[in-house]
Write an enzyme that holds these catalytic residues in place. Structure first.
Site, PDB file in Angstrom:
ATOM      1  CB  CYS A 124     -63.102  -1.872  19.836  1.00  0.00           C
ATOM      2  SG  CYS A 124     -63.645  -0.284  20.448  1.00  0.00           S
TER       3      CYS A 124
ATOM      4  CD  GLU B  65     -67.631   0.096  20.323  1.00  0.00           C
ATOM      5  OE1 GLU B  65     -66.967  -0.748  19.673  1.00  0.00           O
ATOM      6  OE2 GLU B  65     -67.199   0.745  21.269  1.00  0.00           O
TER       7      GLU B  65
END
Ligand code: ADP
Length: 790
Positions: A299, A265
């Protein structure tokens, strides 16, 4: 005037400090020096580094810098614990996860304060977002553990999982990693980020308190080198990583060929699209959440504002007005909006990027006012006057910096939104349901928020497309990255291929019987001659020349990828229509079964009739799947639903095994196109004629041009080109262990998803290849959050 009257007059916030006493007492009680948590015990601190409070610069504690020996001890403990932990019933494991959830909930204020002191995030966020989401994650996964056998029949845990997490959501990322791993029956070695180890260490105490069996969770602190030691350790069965794309790529390369499971991720540069019919005030509030939540160190931060030109001025004015009321300061103050960035080095990095962007023409707006002189504080910033090439638009800034651009039409919005190497999340605002639901599928992102942003829930998968990584966290998809089919663990090495037959007497290139037998490749719906101008012989089992095919090269692959990309609309063709075409393929292949059987027998000496029958059956099977392997609707505890949409990967490269010249390709092609991928297929190097024959079947079955492209030649050479090609989104390689390692390593450029057979004996005729095993590999899930019942 007295104070209350003054406050009424100014309407200013007073200080609302959260007391740090309990967290300080917790640190003091441990002497502010920490070792690792390995095998249920605390090691003595080794060589240490300091954990600072980024809001004050004060040192909080000394943290041990894990060595390879520490990692080794943790892996051994996890391995020893796996036997009994993996053998517990799901219900028993679920009870532990439930106890962890309850215990974190009980100590949630301590966790929140410690997190804020260590990380700098506002207490409002750690208290109201991070920790409640952590608790929810453990509760949710207690349920998955309980229902594992029913919901994932035949699936088994990997074993020991190495988990490496970043500093932006320290405890939440730990929960996202540990909860599903444990629910699935794995044991873990987790390394928190060097800036933020404290809540992971407090979590280790929770594991002790609930009596989690020793070695099930091991926490090894340290820096990048410690992370690398985990990645490289041969006793690790799976790596789960959240962090930068740069380190994610290093990990992809380091694990290539090892057979370790991998989920990544990574970074993002997520678009935040505001259409002219949006509720602008709500969109402004959403934007505050999208880019200034956690100081923009997220993110999936909505860091690229794309606003429709007709409302640009009005919207930007509103944003600026709102920015002026954002309060930057002491993160332990409950009415602070923007706290401290995690460390001075991050502040410097962001300042450098801003300087670069300004030098390239960007204009930066920051609201009036000051930020605390000491500590890692930055004002919120809005950047305008940028082109897509500006550094601030292209690079992930990971700070409180929003870049704004405008668009005219929805098509332009989509093009700008997707113009990034990342694909983590996207937000769109529109009051027009038709527009919103038309745009959402076109955004290349793992999560799409409609009229909302930054919604997360344990039941809803989170993860990226493209260079934002692969694998999901949360929900069923998140569970599945910690499980593998039991039969995979029993695969044996494939028998070596028979020595290639020596060309017999009839292999004379000038032999009149063979002159016109060079089968063409198939690209963009047309027969194509090889760019090289060379062909390669196809020999029968006795060495006799059966025919010739083109010797494909880099250029042929490039043409095929281009054709496949041009045909990506196949992914939006109705599943029913795709099913019809697959049925038609099955029917037309069946119609020509004798001819295909004879061709197989001529190339391999095997019983061709049986292989053709199986290939027909596989086309039939995946025709049946095309309109059934679909998504789900999640009900998160928010006034929204999340539609988990199953989407194709895009362009899929398939390098078929050498054996079973027809079935080996068709068994892989069928699930790929059933799910809407377009394919560049490299058929068996040794017996490619079955697939060059097959394009006649494709042509007669209404398969649109470019959906299936066939390039013949040397498998390894062509696989390398496919792996390195950024226009290829996924790659399946069935071949040797060395070839598999090469493919995985070469795929690092765009982090395409790979599936390789690593020299193991995958029997594609087996029933497990007729179902969701391959369908899951051919797809990725996009979660679209839609307000519902609000
Ligand atoms: P960020 O940009 O969020 O700081 P990083 O990718 O640098 O992200 O760090 C995320 C995590 O990866 C941290 O725990 C860090 O220590 C770890 N890490 C850094 N370098 C490596 C590496 N080469 N191998 C494994 N882990 C690493």
């Amino acid at each position: 005037m007295n104070k209350i009257a003054q406050i009424f007059d100014s309407l200013d916030y007073g200080p609302a400090p959260e007391a740090p006493d309990q967290a300080i007492a917790w640190l003091d009680a441990r002497g502010r020096r920490f070792g690792h948590f390995i095998d249920g015990k605390w090691t003595s601190p080794g060589k240490t580094f300091t954990a600072d409070n980024p809001a004050t610069g004060a040192s909080l504690a000394e943290i041990t810098d894990g060595t390879p020996a520490d990692v080794d001890a943790a892996v051994k403990a996890a391995r020893a614990a796996f036997k009994s932990w993996g053998a517990l019933s799901g219900y028993e494991r679920g009870r532990y996860l439930y106890a962890i959830a309850r215990m974190i909930q009980k100590h949630s204020r301590l966790f929140a304060v410690l997190e804020t002191m260590d990380n700098g995030k506002p207490i409002r966020e750690s208290r109201d977002a991070d920790i409640p989401l952590v608790v929810r994650h453990f509760y949710h996964h207690a349920g998955w553990a309980t229902h594992l056998e029913r919901e994932f029949p035949g699936m088994v845990p990997y074993g020991v999982c190495g988990q490496i997490i970043p500093w932006n959501f320290p405890l939440l990322m730990l929960a996202w990693k540990i909860a599903p791993a444990l629910a699935a029956g794995n044991t873990v070695v987790l390394k928190p980020a060097e800036f933020t180890s404290l809540t992971a260490l407090l979590f280790a105490e929770i594991c002790e308190r609930v009596g989690l069996p020793k070695g099930v969770v091991n926490i090894v602190t340290g820096q990048g080198d410690t992370g690398a030691a985990i990645v490289d350790h041969p006793g690790i069965d799976k790596i789960a990583f959240t962090g930068s794309t740069e380190v994610g790529k290093l990990i992809r390369a380091a694990t290539a060929g090892t057979g370790k499971g991998l989920s990544l991720e990574l970074g993002g540069k997520s678009p935040y699209i505001v259409f002219e019919d949006a509720d602008l005030d709500s969109a402004v509030e959403g934007l505050v959440e999208a880019i200034w939540f956690n100081q923009g160190q997220v993110c999936c931060a909505g860091s690229r504002l794309l606003v429709q030109e007709s409302i640009e001025e009005r919207f930007i004015a509103k944003v600026k007005r709102r920015m002026a009321s954002l309060r930057v300061g002491d993160p332990l103050d409950k009415s602070i909006d923007i706290g401290a960035l995690v460390a001075p080095v991050q502040v410097e990095r962001i300042r450098d990027l801003m300087k670069k962007g300004v030098a390239e023409g960007a204009v930066v707006y920051e609201p009036e006012g000051t930020v605390p002189a000491k500590g890692c504080f930055l004002k919120p910033a809005l950047v305008t006057n940028v082109s897509p090439a500006n550094t601030l638009v292209a690079e992930e800034i990971f700070g409180p910096v929003l870049v704004a651009m405008s668009f005219r039409t929805p098509e332009e919005a989509v093009a700008l939104a997707n113009n990034t190497r990342y694909g983590l999340a996207a937000t769109l605002w529109s009051e027009n349901i038709n527009l919103a639901l038309d745009i959402a599928p076109k955004l290349k992102a793992g999560v799409v928020w409609i009229n909302g942003t930054n919604n997360f829930d344990a039941a809803v998968g989170f993860g990226g497309y493209k260079e934002s990584g692969f694998g999901r966290e949360g929900g069923r998809e998140g569970m599945s990255v910690y499980l593998k089919p039991g039969w995979e663990k029993t695969l044996k090495a494939a028998a070596p291929d028979a020595t290639p037959a020596k060309a017999g007497a009839s292999r004379n290139p000038l032999d009149a019987r063979h002159l016109d037998q060079t089968a063409k490749m198939y690209v963009g719906g047309r027969q194509a001659r090889p760019d090289s101008g060379y062909s390669r012989p196809v020999l029968g089992p006795d060495g006799g020349l059966v025919g010739e095919v083109g010797e494909g090269n880099r250029k042929d692959i490039r043409n095929a990828v281009e054709a496949a990309r041009a045909a990506l609309g196949w992914g939006t063709v109705a599943a029913h229509a795709r099913a019809q075409i697959l049925y038609f393929l099955a029917e037309n292949l069946d119609y020509r079964r004798d001819e295909f059987a004879a061709r197989i027998a001529a190339q391999t000496g095997d019983d061709g009739a049986d292989e053709v029958a199986r290939a027909v059956e596989r086309l039939f099977a995946f025709a049946g799947w095309a309109d059934k392997y679909d998504g789900a609707v999640h009900n998160p505890p928010l006034r929204a639903i999340a539609a988990a949409m199953v989407e194709p990967l895009g362009v899929l490269g398939i390098v078929a095994p050498d054996r079973q010249p027809l079935l080996g390709s068709v068994a892989l092609l069928a699930p790929a196109i059933a799910m809407g991928n377009t394919v560049v297929l490299v058929p068996s190097s040794r017996a490619p004629l079955s697939m060059t024959d097959f394009y006649q079947v494709l042509e007669t079955s209404d398969v649109p041009a470019g959906v299936v492209n066939i390039v013949t030649g040397d498998s390894l050479t062509l696989a390398k080109t496919l792996a390195e090609h950024d226009g290829v989104d996924g790659l399946w390689f069935l071949g040797s262990a060395e070839g598999s390692a090469m493919v995985e390593k070469a795929s690092v450029g765009n982090l395409k998803q790979t599936w390789t057979s690593r020299g193991l004996a995958y029997d594609l005729a087996a029933p497990q290849f007729a179902g969701d095993y391959l369908l899951a590999k051919a797809t990725q899930v996009k979660n679209v959050w839609i307000p519902y019942g609000a």
